[in-house]
Design a protein around this motif. Structure first.
Motif, PDB file in Angstrom:
ATOM      1  N   SER A 132      68.235  21.310 -66.367  1.00 20.92           N
ATOM      2  CA  SER A 132      68.271  19.927 -66.989  1.00 20.92           C
ATOM      3  C   SER A 132      68.741  19.624 -68.006  1.00 20.92           C
ATOM      4  O   SER A 132      69.430  18.632 -68.319  1.00 20.92           O
ATOM      5  N   ASP A 153      68.233  16.575 -61.094  1.00 19.69           N
ATOM      6  CA  ASP A 153      67.315  17.663 -61.275  1.00 19.69           C
ATOM      7  C   ASP A 153      66.240  17.647 -60.164  1.00 19.69           C
ATOM      8  O   ASP A 153      66.221  16.709 -59.483  1.00 19.69           O
ATOM      9  N   SER A 196      64.602  11.417 -62.246  1.00 19.13           N
ATOM     10  CA  SER A 196      65.352  11.808 -63.208  1.00 19.13           C
ATOM     11  C   SER A 196      65.968  10.806 -63.562  1.00 19.13           C
ATOM     12  O   SER A 196      66.646   9.971 -62.978  1.00 19.13           O
ATOM     13  N   ALA A 233      61.294  12.875 -64.854  1.00 19.77           N
ATOM     14  CA  ALA A 233      61.080  14.048 -63.636  1.00 19.77           C
ATOM     15  C   ALA A 233      59.812  14.741 -64.018  1.00 19.77           C
ATOM     16  O   ALA A 233      59.295  15.903 -63.857  1.00 19.77           O
ATOM     17  N   ASN A 259      64.549  12.573 -55.237  1.00 18.52           N
ATOM     18  CA  ASN A 259      65.537  13.600 -55.644  1.00 18.52           C
ATOM     19  C   ASN A 259      66.234  14.183 -54.319  1.00 18.52           C
ATOM     20  O   ASN A 259      67.220  14.908 -54.633  1.00 18.52           O
TER      21      ASN A 259
END
Lengths: 310, 350
Positions: free
Chosen positions: A106, A223, B54, B84, B218
Motif C-alpha cells: 500500500s 489495496d 482505498s 482502507a 475493493n
C-alpha cells in the motif's frame, strides 16, 4: 438453466481458480518442508503490487510477473530466516508477513502514484488465442486457448508437483524433511537447505499468484485486491489433503463456488444475496467436515528444527 | 537465547520499518492559512477523513478524498486521511483523530453511522461530517455535533437511469453494488424508475436487472465476473455504486467491446467525471462533494454549526451530469439534457 450459463460458469471458475492454484501450491511446498505459512496473503499482496508497478513502468506483464515472483522470494526470506535459522514461531511470523507486506504494498503504491491520483491501468498478458489470432465463441476453444501463459503454467506446476513429490527421490527427500526432519538429517539430507529452498519456491509461487491478479486478470491495482485468497489457499491445502491433485481440485472447487454465487445472484432469485455469498464458505465447512482429519498434514509442520537438539 | 533475541529484533525491525513507511503523519497544509476565531487567536483548522475504501481506488475512495482535499485547499485547512480502515477499527480511528484535536472528522458512507454516533457522544467538541449518511442520524447524536451531507441518491440514480433508458439497444440495463447500503438502494431505485420511465417515453420496454452485490468495495475481480454475467443476460448499459468493483466491470465491458469490434455496451460512471478513463464510459453522474464538505467547514469556522442534514440535489447544483461521450448520438444528448432540465425544475416524471 441454459448451456451459456453452464459454460460461462465453468470458464469463470477456471479464471477464479488460477491465482488460488499458485497460492495453494506455495503453501503446499512450504508445508511439505515443515513450514506452516499463514503469510501467503501478504506475499501475494506484495507480488500483486510489484507485478502491477513493473508492468505499468515497463509495459511488459511478463516482466511484472517475473519481478513479482522475485519480490515474493525477497519478502519470504524474512520469514525463512526467522523460522528456519532463528527457529521463531511460524504462525507469528506468518502473521507479521501479512501485516508487513500488505502495508508495504500500500505504501509503495501511494508513494509512486500519490494519494487521490486518477486510476492507473495496465495492459494484461495476451491470451494464447489472441496471440494465434483465433476468435471463437466455442466453449472448448475458450477454455483451452483463451488463457494466458500463466494458466497453463499453473496447471503444469500441479502436474510437476504431483510427479516430483511422489515419483522422484528428491521429492521424497523433500517430504521427509516435513515429516521427520531429524530422521531426514540422519540420512544425509540437508534439512536447513531444503527448508530454504522451500521458502524460495513458496515466495516465488505466492508472488506469482499475486502478480497474476494484476498482470493477467485485472488492469488495476487496489489495496486489498488479494481479498483473502492467501487464507483460502491455506484451506485448499488442508482440503486437498496436502497433495498436488487434491489442491487442484480444492482450488477449482473454491473457484467454482465463487463463480456460482455471482451467477446465482444474477439469476433473479428472491433469496438474499448474502446467502449466495456464503456458498464458498459453507462449502468449505461442509467438505472439511465430511473429509474429517483422517490424514493429517506433514508431522513436522509448524515445529522448529533445531539441528543441535536430540 | 541469542536466537530468541535475534527473532525479536527482526520482528521489531519490521514493525519499525513500517512506522518509517507510514512516516508522513504530519498534517497536509495546503495554504497554511490561519483563521481568526474571533478571540484574537489564529487558529489552524484541521479535518480528518476516515474511510474503508482505498483512496487510490480510482472511484469512490479517490473522489471523496479529493473532495476533502479540494475543500481544505480552498479554505486553508490542514487535512489527514486514514483509508482502507476495517470495520472493527472505525471507532478507534475516529477517536484517535478526536484525541488529536481535529475540528472535523469526515466519513464518506452510511456504514460509519454507529461508530460516529458512539464517538460523537464522547467528543462533543468535535464535528462529525458524514457523507451519504442516513437522514435520522443527526437527531440521534446527543450532542448535536453530527452533520449528514446527503446527495440525493434517488436523483443520482435518475441521472444515470435516464441516459441508460435512452441508450439501451437490448432494452436491458444493469446495476452493480458493493454493499446493500441505504444510499446504494436509493441509487438503484432511482436508476430503475427513470430507465423504465424514459424507455416508455421512447416506446420501448426497458428491463432493469435486479441489483447484484460484491460484498466488498475493493473486489475488482468480482466486478469483472459480474459484468460478464450481466452481459450474458443482455445488459448493454451499466451503472454502479461499488468503488473498485466498478473499475473491474468497466474492464470486462471494454474487453467485450474490443472483441465485438465496436462499442456496444456502455457504462455510466460516478461520482466524478470519469469520461475517458475507460472507452465504455459514456457519461458520469457528478456529485460536488467538495462543496458539501466546504459548507460544513464554513459553519465550523463561523461558529454557526448546528448539525442536521445538508442536501445535495440537481436543483442546488451539487448533483450534475458530466461530459457526454461522442458515442452518444447528438439527438440523444439533446433529449438527455432536456430530461436533466426537468429534474432540476422538479418536474421529472410528473
Amino acid at each position: 438453466m441454459d448451456m451459456t450459463f453452464v459454460t460461462n460458469l465453468l470458464l469463470a471458475s477456471v479464471h477464479m481458480a488460477t491465482p488460488l492454484i499458485f497460492l495453494a501450491l506455495a503453501e503446499l511446498y512450504s508445508q511439505r518442508a515443515g513450514l506452516v505459512h499463514i503469510g501467503i496473503e501478504g506475499l501475494a499482496a506484495i507480488g500483486s503490487l510489484t507485478g502491477f508497478l513493473v508492468s505499468y513502468i515497463s509495459g511488459s506483464p511478463m516482466t511484472g510477473m517475473f519481478l513479482g515472483a522475485l519480490m515474493g522470494i525477497l519478502v519470504n526470506m524474512i520469514y525463512a530466516y526467522a523460522t528456519i535459522t532463528l527457529c521463531a514461531e511460524q504462525t507469528v511470523y506468518g502473521m507479521i508477513i501479512n501485516i508487513f507486506a500488505l502495508a508495504l504494498a500500500s505504501f509503495i503504491y501511494r508513494v509512486y502514484f500519490g494519494a487521490g491520483a486518477s486510476l492507473a491501468q495496465v495492459n494484461l498478458m495476451s491470451t494464447l488465442s489472441s496471440a494465434l489470432g483465433i476468435t471463437s465463441d466455442n466453449f472448448f476453444v475458450e477454455l483451452l486457448l483463451d488463457q494466458t501463459l500463466m494458466v497453463y503454467l499453473a496447471y503444469g506446476l500441479v502436474l510437476f508437483t504431483a510427479v516430483y513429490f511422489n515419483k522422484t527421490k528428491s521429492g521424497l527427500n523433500y517430504k521427509a524433511v516435513g515429516e521427520y526432519p531429524k530422521a531426514a538429517a540422519t540420512l544425509g539430507i540437508n534439512v536447513i537447505g531444503v527448508k530454504y529452498v522451500a521458502s524460495i519456491i513458496c515466495g516465488a509461487l505466492a508472488g506469482m499468484g499475486g502478480a497474476y491478479l494484476t498482470t493477467c486478470y485485472s488492469t488495476t491495482y487496489v489495496d486489498g485486491n488479494v481479498a483473502g485468497r492467501g487464507f483460502i489457499a491455506l484451506a485448499a491445502v488442508i482440503f486437498g489433503r496436502w497433495s498436488a491433485g487434491g489442491v487442484l481440485l480444492a482450488c477449482l472447487f473454491f473457484g467454482f463456488c465463487d463463480a456460482l454465487q455471482i451467477r446465482l445472484q444474477i439469476s433473479g432469485s428472491s433469496m438474499p444475496y448474502q446467502f449466495f455469498q456464503m456458498i464458498p464458505y459453507i462449502a468449505t465447512v461442509a467438505v472439511l467436515t465430511l473429509i474429517g482429519a483422517k490424514k493429517a498434514g506433514p508431522k513436522g509442520a509448524g515445529k522448529p528444527y533445531r539441528k543441535e537438539e536430540r | 537465547m541469542r536466537k530468541r533475541i535475534a527473532a525479536l529484533a527482526l520482528a521489531l525491525a519490521m514493525v519499525l520499518s513500517l512506522a518509517a513507511c507510514g512516516g508522513d503523519n504530519s498534517s497536509k497544509q495546503p495554504g497554511g492559512d490561519k483563521k481568526d476565531d474571533g478571540q484574537g487567536s489564529d487558529k489552524v483548522y484541521r479535518i480528518a477523513m476516515v474511510t474503508d475504501s482505498s483512496i487510490t481506488d480510482g472511484s469512490w475512495g479517490t473522489v471523496t478524498y479529493n473532495a476533502m482535499v479540494d475543500a481544505a485547499t480552498e479554505r486553508g485547512w490542514q487535512y489527514e486521511c486514514a483509508d482502507a480502515i476495517a470495520q472493527s477499527a472505525y471507532y478507534d480511528t475516529f477517536a484517535s483523530y478526536c484525541d488529536q484535536g481535529f475540528d472535523i472528522v469526515y466519513a464518506p458512507g452510511n456504514q460509519y453511522t454507529d461508530a460516529i454516533l458512539e464517538v460523537a457522544k464522547e467528543y462533543p467538541d468535535v464535528v462529525f461530517a458524514q457523507l451519504n449518511g442516513s437522514m435520522g442520524t443527526p437527531e440521534k447524536a446527543e450532542n448535536g455535533n453530527v452533520m449528514v451531507m446527503f446527495p440525493d441518491s434517488h436523483e443520482i440514480g435518475w441521472t444515470a437511469g435516464i441516459l441508460a433508458g435512452l441508450m439501451t439497444q437490448t432494452n436491458t440495463v444493469a446495476f452493480i453494488g458493493a454493499i446493500e447500503l441505504d444510499t446504494t438502494q436509493g441509487k438503484y431505485a432511482g436508476f430503475k424508475e427513470s430507465a423504465e420511465y424514459v424507455g416508455k417515453q421512447e416506446g420501448k420496454s426497458v428491463t432493469v436487472l435486479d441489483p447484484v452485490y460484491s460484498g466488498d468495495f475493493n473486489a475488482s475481480d468480482k466486478g469483472i465476473e459480474f459484468a460478464k454475467a450481466l452481459m450474458d443476460q443482455g445488459a448493454d448499459v451499466f451503472f454502479g455504486d461499488a468503488g473498485a468493483v466498478d473499475s473491474g466491470a468497466r474492464q470486462a465491458i471494454d474487453e467485450h467491446n474490443t472483441a465485438a469490434g465496436k462499442v456496444e455496451v456502455y457504462d455510466i460512471a460516478q461520482p466524478a467525471d470519469l469520461l475517458g478513463q475507460n472507452e465504455c464510459i459514456i457519461c458520469s453522474q457528478v456529485t460536488d462533494n467538495s462543496s458539501l464538505v466546504s459548507m460544513c467547514m464554513e459553519s465550523v469556522e463561523n461558529g454557526t454549526f448546528e448539525g442536521g442534514a445538508v442536501y445535495g440535489t440537481m436543483g442546488n447544483g451539487v448533483l450534475s451530469a458530466g461530459k457526454i461521450s461522442d458515442l452518444v448520438p447528438k439527438e440523444i444528448q439533446d433529449k438527455y439534457n432536456a430530461y436533466l432540465e426537468q429534474v432540476k425544475a422538479g418536474t421529472f416524471m410528473k
